[in-house]
Design a protein around this motif. Sequence first.
Motif, mmCIF file in Angstrom:
data_model
loop_
_atom_site.group_PDB
_atom_site.id
_atom_site.type_symbol
_atom_site.label_atom_id
_atom_site.label_comp_id
_atom_site.label_asym_id
_atom_site.label_seq_id
_atom_site.Cartn_x
_atom_site.Cartn_y
_atom_site.Cartn_z
ATOM 1 N N ASP A 97 -6.158 -3.358 -2.645
ATOM 2 C CA ASP A 97 -7.142 -4.289 -2.084
ATOM 3 C C ASP A 97 -8.091 -4.837 -3.141
ATOM 4 N N HIS A 134 -13.976 -4.917 8.298
ATOM 5 C CA HIS A 134 -12.853 -4.555 7.447
ATOM 6 C C HIS A 134 -13.300 -4.510 5.977
ATOM 7 N N HIS A 135 -12.698 -3.573 5.219
ATOM 8 C CA HIS A 135 -12.959 -3.436 3.770
ATOM 9 C C HIS A 135 -14.355 -2.902 3.453
ATOM 10 N N HIS A 192 -5.308 2.619 -2.577
ATOM 11 C CA HIS A 192 -5.291 1.581 -1.534
ATOM 12 C C HIS A 192 -6.363 0.525 -1.804
ATOM 13 N N HIS A 201 0.839 -1.214 0.000
ATOM 14 C CA HIS A 201 0.000 0.000 0.000
ATOM 15 C C HIS A 201 0.871 1.261 0.000
ATOM 16 N N HIS A 249 -13.160 1.833 2.629
ATOM 17 C CA HIS A 249 -12.600 1.382 1.355
ATOM 18 C C HIS A 249 -13.547 1.729 0.203
ATOM 19 N N ASP A 271 -7.142 1.401 6.110
ATOM 20 C CA ASP A 271 -7.102 0.254 7.029
ATOM 21 C C ASP A 271 -7.287 0.644 8.491
HETATM 22 ZN ZN LIG Z 1 -7.296 -2.088 3.105
#
Ligand SMILES: [Zn+2]
Length: 224
Positions: free
Chosen positions: A90, A50-51, A85, A6, A55, A38
């Motif tokens: 990702d 997460h994500h 990112h 990243h 994101h 993140d």
């Molecule tokens: Zn990420």
Amino acid sequence: MFFLGHMAWAYVWAVVFAGKRWGKLFVPAVLMLGVIPDIDLFLWGFGVEHHTFTHSFFFWIVMFAPFLAVYRGKVIPYLVAVVQHFAFGDFFVGDVMLFWPFNLSYFGFNTAMISVFDVALETGGLLLAAGVMYFNGDLKRLLSVDVRNVLMFFPFLALVTSMLFFAVDVPIIPLVAHIWLSPVFATIVLAHIVLVVFLAVSTAQGLRRVQHLGSLRFWIKQSD
Ligand SMILES: [Zn+2]
């Protein structure tokens, strides 16, 4: 993707978008922005998955709107550092809610971390970033005794934290035992060591300047 990839790709993409027009970038900020989505890893305790929203394009365009309004195009390379990112890193290594809150589907190739593809993309990014840094003079600036380099401590801290995080999250302890048996794993570990050492040296160079300025001030006071 690891923080390593990243950060490396944030630098490469930001430099590409800055071009000659926006000139020199503030590298510690670019590296930190490259990993900022993140932050959701630390919001896990609050039920944030997460994500998800950190994101998504929409979230960051809203976050950057005031800066874009004031500083205009100058901000774009920094926004690119964030967007790459999830739209690049990702997206290729994982899957993300790119279009939250309008579409809650995950988009991406969902390649596994520590796969050959992931490690090639991450170490390739690191080598590319190093090459760009060398040729545009950033490498020299980042390794010089310059007070601004003190701020390289933040990406250093972020990278070390991520390494500790994965050491706990992924069963890396047993994996470490096999480091020399798996070339893919050895490569990503070595790449991490290279980046950590670089960030540490840059920070130390900044600190040398601070120390120098401190003793200079002391000397001026003495001679008053
Ligand atoms: Zn990420």
